[in-house]
Design an enzyme around this catalytic site. Structure first.
Site, PDB file in Angstrom:
ATOM      1  N   HIS A 175      -3.534  -8.141  -3.105  1.00  0.00           N
ATOM      2  CA  HIS A 175      -3.695  -7.107  -2.088  1.00  0.00           C
ATOM      3  C   HIS A 175      -4.125  -7.688  -0.746  1.00  0.00           C
ATOM      4  O   HIS A 175      -3.485  -7.463   0.285  1.00  0.00           O
ATOM      5  CB  HIS A 175      -4.696  -6.051  -2.542  1.00  0.00           C
ATOM      6  CG  HIS A 175      -4.877  -4.963  -1.546  1.00  0.00           C
ATOM      7  ND1 HIS A 175      -3.894  -4.026  -1.302  1.00  0.00           N
ATOM      8  CD2 HIS A 175      -5.895  -4.667  -0.694  1.00  0.00           C
ATOM      9  CE1 HIS A 175      -4.307  -3.205  -0.353  1.00  0.00           C
ATOM     10  NE2 HIS A 175      -5.514  -3.576   0.036  1.00  0.00           N
TER      11      HIS A 175
ATOM     12  N   ASN B  99      -8.243  -2.809  -2.403  1.00  0.00           N
ATOM     13  CA  ASN B  99      -9.641  -2.577  -2.048  1.00  0.00           C
ATOM     14  C   ASN B  99     -10.019  -1.101  -2.132  1.00  0.00           C
ATOM     15  O   ASN B  99     -11.183  -0.757  -2.292  1.00  0.00           O
ATOM     16  CB  ASN B  99      -9.950  -3.121  -0.642  1.00  0.00           C
ATOM     17  CG  ASN B  99      -9.222  -2.383   0.446  1.00  0.00           C
ATOM     18  OD1 ASN B  99      -7.987  -2.333   0.453  1.00  0.00           O
ATOM     19  ND2 ASN B  99      -9.938  -1.804   1.399  1.00  0.00           N
ATOM     20  N   HIS B 100      -9.028  -0.199  -2.066  1.00  0.00           N
ATOM     21  CA  HIS B 100      -9.340   1.228  -2.166  1.00  0.00           C
ATOM     22  C   HIS B 100      -9.525   1.694  -3.602  1.00  0.00           C
ATOM     23  O   HIS B 100      -9.971   2.829  -3.819  1.00  0.00           O
ATOM     24  CB  HIS B 100      -8.272   2.059  -1.460  1.00  0.00           C
ATOM     25  CG  HIS B 100      -8.509   2.176   0.012  1.00  0.00           C
ATOM     26  ND1 HIS B 100      -9.165   3.233   0.588  1.00  0.00           N
ATOM     27  CD2 HIS B 100      -8.220   1.325   1.016  1.00  0.00           C
ATOM     28  CE1 HIS B 100      -9.258   3.046   1.895  1.00  0.00           C
ATOM     29  NE2 HIS B 100      -8.688   1.885   2.181  1.00  0.00           N
TER      30      HIS B 100
ATOM     31  N   ARG C 171     -14.076  -7.073   9.194  1.00  0.00           N
ATOM     32  CA  ARG C 171     -14.248  -6.160   8.066  1.00  0.00           C
ATOM     33  C   ARG C 171     -15.654  -6.231   7.485  1.00  0.00           C
ATOM     34  O   ARG C 171     -16.104  -5.300   6.830  1.00  0.00           O
ATOM     35  CB  ARG C 171     -13.228  -6.477   6.967  1.00  0.00           C
ATOM     36  CG  ARG C 171     -11.784  -6.181   7.343  1.00  0.00           C
ATOM     37  CD  ARG C 171     -10.903  -6.294   6.120  1.00  0.00           C
ATOM     38  NE  ARG C 171      -9.487  -6.203   6.419  1.00  0.00           N
ATOM     39  CZ  ARG C 171      -8.792  -5.063   6.438  1.00  0.00           C
ATOM     40  NH1 ARG C 171      -9.387  -3.930   6.192  1.00  0.00           N
ATOM     41  NH2 ARG C 171      -7.490  -5.079   6.696  1.00  0.00           N
TER      42      ARG C 171
ATOM     43  N   ASP D 299       0.837  -1.208   0.000  1.00  0.00           N
ATOM     44  CA  ASP D 299       0.000   0.000   0.000  1.00  0.00           C
ATOM     45  C   ASP D 299       0.872   1.258   0.000  1.00  0.00           C
ATOM     46  O   ASP D 299       1.841   1.345   0.757  1.00  0.00           O
ATOM     47  CB  ASP D 299      -0.861   0.058   1.253  1.00  0.00           C
ATOM     48  CG  ASP D 299      -1.792  -1.131   1.417  1.00  0.00           C
ATOM     49  OD1 ASP D 299      -1.433  -2.239   0.987  1.00  0.00           O
ATOM     50  OD2 ASP D 299      -2.875  -0.950   1.994  1.00  0.00           O
TER      51      ASP D 299
ATOM     52  N   HIS E  77      -1.038   4.595  -0.663  1.00  0.00           N
ATOM     53  CA  HIS E  77      -2.058   5.522  -0.175  1.00  0.00           C
ATOM     54  C   HIS E  77      -1.760   7.006  -0.414  1.00  0.00           C
ATOM     55  O   HIS E  77      -1.799   7.815   0.515  1.00  0.00           O
ATOM     56  CB  HIS E  77      -2.303   5.286   1.314  1.00  0.00           C
ATOM     57  CG  HIS E  77      -3.196   4.108   1.580  1.00  0.00           C
ATOM     58  ND1 HIS E  77      -4.516   4.071   1.170  1.00  0.00           N
ATOM     59  CD2 HIS E  77      -2.957   2.912   2.194  1.00  0.00           C
ATOM     60  CE1 HIS E  77      -5.053   2.913   1.523  1.00  0.00           C
ATOM     61  NE2 HIS E  77      -4.131   2.182   2.135  1.00  0.00           N
TER      62      HIS E  77
ATOM     63  N   ASP F  94      -6.430   7.388  -1.749  1.00  0.00           N
ATOM     64  CA  ASP F  94      -7.139   7.555  -0.467  1.00  0.00           C
ATOM     65  C   ASP F  94      -6.178   7.856   0.684  1.00  0.00           C
ATOM     66  O   ASP F  94      -5.037   7.390   0.726  1.00  0.00           O
ATOM     67  CB  ASP F  94      -7.991   6.330  -0.115  1.00  0.00           C
ATOM     68  CG  ASP F  94      -9.318   6.314  -0.849  1.00  0.00           C
ATOM     69  OD1 ASP F  94      -9.721   7.367  -1.371  1.00  0.00           O
ATOM     70  OD2 ASP F  94      -9.947   5.246  -0.914  1.00  0.00           O
ATOM     71  N   ARG F  95      -6.719   8.633   1.629  1.00  0.00           N
ATOM     72  CA  ARG F  95      -6.047   9.031   2.864  1.00  0.00           C
ATOM     73  C   ARG F  95      -4.916  10.022   2.624  1.00  0.00           C
ATOM     74  O   ARG F  95      -4.917  11.099   3.176  1.00  0.00           O
ATOM     75  CB  ARG F  95      -5.560   7.809   3.650  1.00  0.00           C
ATOM     76  CG  ARG F  95      -6.697   6.937   4.150  1.00  0.00           C
ATOM     77  CD  ARG F  95      -6.305   6.290   5.477  1.00  0.00           C
ATOM     78  NE  ARG F  95      -7.482   5.655   6.070  1.00  0.00           N
ATOM     79  CZ  ARG F  95      -7.724   4.364   6.041  1.00  0.00           C
ATOM     80  NH1 ARG F  95      -6.885   3.554   5.421  1.00  0.00           N
ATOM     81  NH2 ARG F  95      -8.792   3.872   6.602  1.00  0.00           N
TER      82      ARG F  95
ATOM     83  N   ASP G 229      -3.890  -0.250  -3.553  1.00  0.00           N
ATOM     84  CA  ASP G 229      -4.114   0.869  -2.640  1.00  0.00           C
ATOM     85  C   ASP G 229      -3.163   2.024  -2.955  1.00  0.00           C
ATOM     86  O   ASP G 229      -2.292   2.395  -2.162  1.00  0.00           O
ATOM     87  CB  ASP G 229      -3.996   0.434  -1.175  1.00  0.00           C
ATOM     88  CG  ASP G 229      -5.297  -0.157  -0.654  1.00  0.00           C
ATOM     89  OD1 ASP G 229      -6.190  -0.469  -1.476  1.00  0.00           O
ATOM     90  OD2 ASP G 229      -5.427  -0.332   0.573  1.00  0.00           O
TER      91      ASP G 229
ATOM     92  N   HIS H 274      -2.531  -4.666   2.486  1.00  0.00           N
ATOM     93  CA  HIS H 274      -3.875  -4.470   3.031  1.00  0.00           C
ATOM     94  C   HIS H 274      -3.938  -4.067   4.502  1.00  0.00           C
ATOM     95  O   HIS H 274      -4.977  -3.626   4.956  1.00  0.00           O
ATOM     96  CB  HIS H 274      -4.684  -5.757   2.800  1.00  0.00           C
ATOM     97  CG  HIS H 274      -6.161  -5.642   2.996  1.00  0.00           C
ATOM     98  ND1 HIS H 274      -6.892  -4.540   2.618  1.00  0.00           N
ATOM     99  CD2 HIS H 274      -7.065  -6.520   3.516  1.00  0.00           C
ATOM    100  CE1 HIS H 274      -8.166  -4.744   2.897  1.00  0.00           C
ATOM    101  NE2 HIS H 274      -8.301  -5.931   3.439  1.00  0.00           N
TER     102      HIS H 274
END
Length: 427
Positions: A216, A164-165, A295, A103, A105, A135-136, A132, A322
């Site tokens: 992921h 997943n993002h 989750r 990730d 991000h 995001d964030r 990923d 993840h």
């Protein structure tokens, strides 16, 4: 298996310098439609400079929307043609290395450092990114576009998997949608839709040199299906879950290859369960397969499942991502993410590793005490590419000042306890 440490952030902090704009701003699309290495490096320089010297709303003056369109369209055509599980074998030889990244991000500056530290993609240096990208962090768009540029430039040396993002729901909650709308204003909705379309093409997993599986989230269930009665010809034949298949069992690579990955969000049912598992599942120290109740999506799998998967497909290593420091804080029995990686299962046939490549994560945090985690990437070398060489590194500091694109004080710190009803509504 070895480990090395990269230079501390103080040795690579250049944020006090105010260089003049790179000569290639505004960026233009190559006339022949084939970005060169020089063009990709120019893109990275332009984004790094603009992140430090321009407000986010000025990004179109750096990357005009027509150039964005050309880049994303070219990348999407490549990605959509790749299989669900890409096999990375051709071109690997005794001089090759494979870099695996977790990730990131939207932490652009850390990604730029990672690329330089590991050595940029080239003919004998492959990269596999585990998803990923957005995001964030505040630079998800620039981060994703840099990686797309590398993919277009070196399509058989750079592999981008989905996280997943890379979904409509997550990007609507964790900042990427608002980031894009802020940066591109009136044409932001167009830019966002093009990104979502590109997400749909991202493959789900890879197998490196026949020995290493990367994805992921990780492993996935077997889907026992039976065709329903034909309604109005072949196009209307539906596939439903076999009602007799009540127990969870591990899925096969063949099932993975047949999954429909273009579904970005729920409902995950029937054949769509496999992408949901691959993107959202987590390892556990408890034996067996079980629903991932923490989750609300995907599975939990134990060391016995790791052994079964490795042995069945003659693999030596599973590398998944993840889980950052926030998620691991809530996972008793599993190691933390202080150094950017953990070895979660060490079984007879090989190992399961979680790899996280976003240091000092998340960029915006509600509490005063930060995790201050290191990040890591893995280098795999010949002859078998199955002995991970871990490279941990710290965050590039200070990060340029920027406002968050989501309410990080009220949004949960990890992806646990997602509001599935809201997720379905968002789609």
């Amino acid at each position: 298996m070895s480990s090395s440490e990269s230079a501390p952030p103080s040795d690579r902090d250049s944020s006090d310098e105010k260089p003049s704009p790179p000569s290639q701003i505004p960026l233009s699309w190559p006339p022949d439609g084939k970005p060169s290495l020089e063009w990709v490096h120019g893109l990275m320089s332009a984004f790094e400079w603009s992140s430090k010297n321009l407000p986010p709303t000025d990004l179109p003056s750096v990357l005009p929307v027509n150039v964005f369109d050309s880049l994303v369209l070219t990348a999407s055509k490549i990605l959509h043609k790749e299989p669900n599980c890409v096999r990375i074998e051709e071109g690997l030889d005794q001089d090759s290395t494979v870099v695996v990244v977790g990730d990131v991000h939207g932490q652009l500056h850390d990604v730029l450092f990672l690329l330089k530290d590991a050595g940029f993609p080239c003919e004998n240096r492959f990269f596999v990114f585990n998803g990923d990208y957005v995001d964030r962090g505040a630079w998800g768009l620039e981060t994703f576009l840099v990686l797309l540029a590398w993919k277009v430039c070196l399509p058989h040396r750079v592999y981008l998997l989905r996280g997943n993002h890379e979904s409509k729901y997550c990007t609507s909650v964790y900042g990427f949608e608002k980031e894009v709308l802020t940066k591109y204003g009136d044409i932001g909705k167009h830019v966002y839709r093009k990104c979502l379309g590109c997400f749909e093409g991202l493959p789900l997993a890879s197998i490196i040199a026949g020995n290493v599986y990367t994805a992921h989230g990780g492993l996935f269930r077997s889907i026992s299906v039976t065709p329903s009665k034909r309604l109005k010809g072949k196009k209307n034949r539906r596939i439903i879950l076999n009602p007799e298949a009540n127990s969870l069992t591990l899925g096969s690579l063949e099932e993975l290859s047949k999954a429909r990955r273009s579904v970005l969000d729920p409902p995950w049912e029937g054949l769509n369960l496999i992408p949901g598992d691959v993107l959202w599942s987590d390892p556990s120290m408890k034996l067996g397969l079980s629903p991932n109740k923490e989750r609300g999506i995907g599975l939990l799998w134990g060391p016995d499942c790791t052994e079964e998967f490795l042995k069945k497909f003659n693999l030596k290593l599973i590398i998944r991502s993840h889980e950052g420091p926030d998620a691991r804080e809530k996972r008793p029995g599993l190691a933390g993410m202080d150094n950017g990686y953990t070895i979660d299962h060490d079984v007879e046939s090989g190992k399961l590793i979680t790899l996280f490549s976003a240091p000092d994560y998340p960029q915006f945090q509600a509490t005063e005490d930060r995790y201050k985690n290191k990040a890591a990437y893995i280098v795999l070398r010949p002859p078998n590419f199955d002995d991970p060489d871990f490279h941990s590194f710290e965050a590039v500091t200070p990060r340029p000042g920027v406002h968050p694109y989501y309410d990080f004080e009220d949004v949960i710190d990890s992806d646990e306890e997602l509001d599935l009803a809201a997720m379905v509504t968002a789609t």
